[in-house]
Design an enzyme around this catalytic site. Structure first.
Site, PDB file in Angstrom:
ATOM      1  N   THR A 133      -9.834  -0.110  -9.844  1.00 49.92           N
ATOM      2  CA  THR A 133      -8.954  -1.242  -9.065  1.00 49.92           C
ATOM      3  C   THR A 133      -8.935  -2.317  -9.807  1.00 49.92           C
ATOM      4  OG1 THR A 133      -9.429   0.003  -6.950  1.00 49.92           O
ATOM      5  CG2 THR A 133      -8.668  -2.107  -6.926  1.00 49.92           C
ATOM      6  N   ARG A 148       0.768  -1.211   0.019  1.00 42.68           N
ATOM      7  CA  ARG A 148       0.062  -0.025   0.035  1.00 42.68           C
ATOM      8  C   ARG A 148       1.199   1.226  -0.154  1.00 42.68           C
ATOM      9  NH1 ARG A 148      -4.860   2.032  -1.383  1.00 42.68           N
ATOM     10  NH2 ARG A 148      -5.969   3.099   0.279  1.00 42.68           N
ATOM     11  N   SER A 200      -7.962   1.167   3.238  1.00 39.95           N
ATOM     12  CA  SER A 200      -8.088   0.598   2.018  1.00 39.95           C
ATOM     13  C   SER A 200      -9.478  -0.178   2.069  1.00 39.95           C
ATOM     14  CB  SER A 200      -7.287  -0.170   1.186  1.00 39.95           C
ATOM     15  OG  SER A 200      -7.554  -0.893   0.112  1.00 39.95           O
TER      16      SER A 200
END
Length: 553
Positions: free
Chosen positions: A363, A90, A434
């Site tokens: 995504t 991340r 997230s």
């Protein structure tokens, strides 16, 4: 106690070491990415080498959804010892980032600054993830696994409708930056379906990584070009920000549902905890025998409560204390369940917490099972479609806009309508919360690997796929099934068009739900299933998008 049994108990693995699939299955968002994964397997690699090749190729051909200017989570199961781990690549906030950096003189959030251009970009983690997986889990050198992506960037690929849609939607932002305009708006016009997109600068950046490893990105020529481009356009990155980036290994979230084990993503993903909370709430009910309105009502009330907890408690575990054990405990879920009225929706304002529609497909996810029984569920992102819109000059790297996943101001929603509190406020070096939820479901008879893009809807889409699996349906059904969603705030049950018939809609509204039906379709789920009784592997890609690719060999 023998050593094998002790190892199984310590790692929580439900696998027998003798079990192997008869085939390898890969499902991803693009045929070139799926082929790249199978190419690594054919060259003697394992699922983890395939994951690097797939991720890197998607970074070239699906930049509206992921890229080496972004980050992601790779959920891994290693068959030889039963190890389950999540690789956290991340992005992190730059060292100069601070809580109020996006507030204007009136204390309002400057959405343009938070979403577009280099000020919107956190420090990328995807390349560090590749290198970590290659060094610790793969069989092949990183250089070998990056070759399909380098070819795709150097030789080009055919532009497809979904990419064109995102270019058109972000045309004004892309036109701000000459390097972005040159790639996506050649001769001042957006790319068209069927055009060949060649990215020479990106190919050279990937070659430097292939030759030098992560230092070829986080230090030296590429790092200098990235920082120079960011600073020239008003950003705050430094060379130290890149050099100091660290990938993390995270202990997975595990829970049980209907006698099978779920292995899923831990913080800084909110997905695993929310998934465990929802399934624990739903555990006692026989959903399969219920009328659709009754089932949807109970599932929605579970969603509402899990997303409320997301807004209150979840953030980067290196910065905030997260009550993971409590939030994932069946007793906690029992308390939440006790307040659910089977006949009436509870308004979100009655649940104390923080305090239009969530978006898309911006995504990517892929799923892999190899012939040794290794598993990968990976969800990667740059945040919104085509991210910040800013390509760093001379690198070909499209920078993420993940800073928007932080809470810029308490109670103010981000691009996906999600609100957040202090646990997810901006801090230097912190990872934004997230929703990415790569997941394995493991039982005596089979193994499911699944996940999806979809912003705030990711968690609920994964749960609906899991529930469909438990209803006895096949992998094609999980990725195809119509979807609905509730995220606490805004207080509305949203759905894809056609999810509910007229009688179900009427019954849901009678229970007090505000139902919003959207014309658009959600997500881009890719899943693989291994039948442990027969050894057969099946894979499926979401039919909602035109480039999904599921191949079993």
């Amino acid at each position: 106690m023998n050593k094998t049994l002790l190892l199984i108990l310590l790692l929580g693995s439900p696998f027998s070491f003798a079990e192997k699939p008869q085939q390898a299955g890969i499902a991803s968002a693009h045929p070139l990415a799926t082929a790249a994964g199978h190419e690594m397997l054919a060259q003697g690699g394992n699922a983890f080498d395939a994951a690097i090749a797939i991720s890197a190729t998607l970074a070239v051909v699906e930049q509206q959804s992921s890229g080496i200017g972004g980050g992601g989570f790779w959920l891994l199961h290693r068959a030889q010892d039963g190890k389950n781990i999540m690789i956290d690549g991340r992005e992190t906030a730059p060292a100069a980032a601070h809580r109020d950096m996006y507030l204007d003189e009136n204390g309002d959030v400057n959405r343009d600054l938070m979403l577009y251009g280099p000020m919107a970009a956190a420090i990328p983690g995807e390349i560090a993830g590749f290198a970590h997986i290659a060094d610790h889990y793969g069989k092949l050198p990183l250089k070998q696994s990056l070759q399909p992506a380098i070819r795709a960037a150097e030789d080009g690929f055919k532009v497809y409708p979904r990419l064109v849609k995102h270019i058109n939607n972000k045309q004004k932002v892309l036109a701000r930056y000459p390097s972005s305009k040159a790639i996506y708006l050649p001769q001042g016009q957006p790319l068209k379906v069927g055009d060949i997109l060649v990215q020479k600068d990106l190919a050279e950046t990937l070659k430097r990584v292939a030759e030098k490893g992560p230092e070829g990105f986080y230090e030296g020529e590429t790092a200098e070009k990235l920082v120079a481009a960011v600073k020239a356009n008003g950003g705050i990155w430094t060379l130290d920000d890149l050099k100091n980036y660290q990938v993390k290994e995270r202990a997975v979230i595990t829970t049980n549902y209907q006698g099978q084990q779920l292995i899923t993503a831990p913080p800084p993903s909110s997905g695993g905890i929310a998934l465990a909370t929802m399934l624990n709430i739903l555990q006692p009910w026989d959903l399969a025998t219920m009328a659709q309105a009754d089932r949807v009502h109970l599932v929605t009330e579970a969603m509402r409560r899990a997303y409320r907890d997301r807004s209150l408690y979840l953030g980067d575990p290196d910065f905030v204390s997260i009550p993971t054990q409590r939030l994932t405990h069946p007793y906690y879920a029992a308390g939440l369940r006790a307040a659910i009225n089977p006949d009436k929706a509870l308004p979100s304002e009655y649940l104390p917490g923080v305090g239009d529609s969530p978006k898309g497909e911006n995504t990517t996810h892929f799923s892999v099972i190899d012939a040794e029984g290794n598993l990968v569920a990976a969800t990667l992102t740059v945040n919104t479609g085509l991210a910040s819109g800013f390509i760093a000059e001379g690198t070909g790297v499209l920078l993420n806009n993940e800073m928007d996943d932080f809470s810029a101001k308490r109670g103010v929603p981000n691009a996906y309508g999600l609100t957040g509190g202090e646990a997810n406020q901006i801090e230097a070096g912190k990872r934004p919360l997230s929703s990415m939820t790569p997941t394995f479901v493991v039982g005596d008879d089979g193994v499911a690997v699944l996940g999806t893009p979809g912003g705030s809807r990711i968690i609920t889409m994964v749960m609906l796929g899991i529930l469909d699996y438990f209803d006895g349906h096949d992998v094609k059904s999980w990725v195809t099934k119509p979807r609905y969603h509730h995220q606490y705030l805004p207080d509305a049950l949203s759905s894809e068009k056609g999810t509910f018939d007229a009688d179900t809609l009427k019954a849901l509204k009678a229970k007090g739900h505000t139902v919003k039906v959207y014309d658009g379709q959600w997500g881009n789920m890719h899943a693989v299933h291994w039948d442990k009784k027969t050894g057969e592997v099946n894979a499926a890609s979401d039919p909602r998008t035109e480039t999904g690719s599921a191949v079993v060999k």
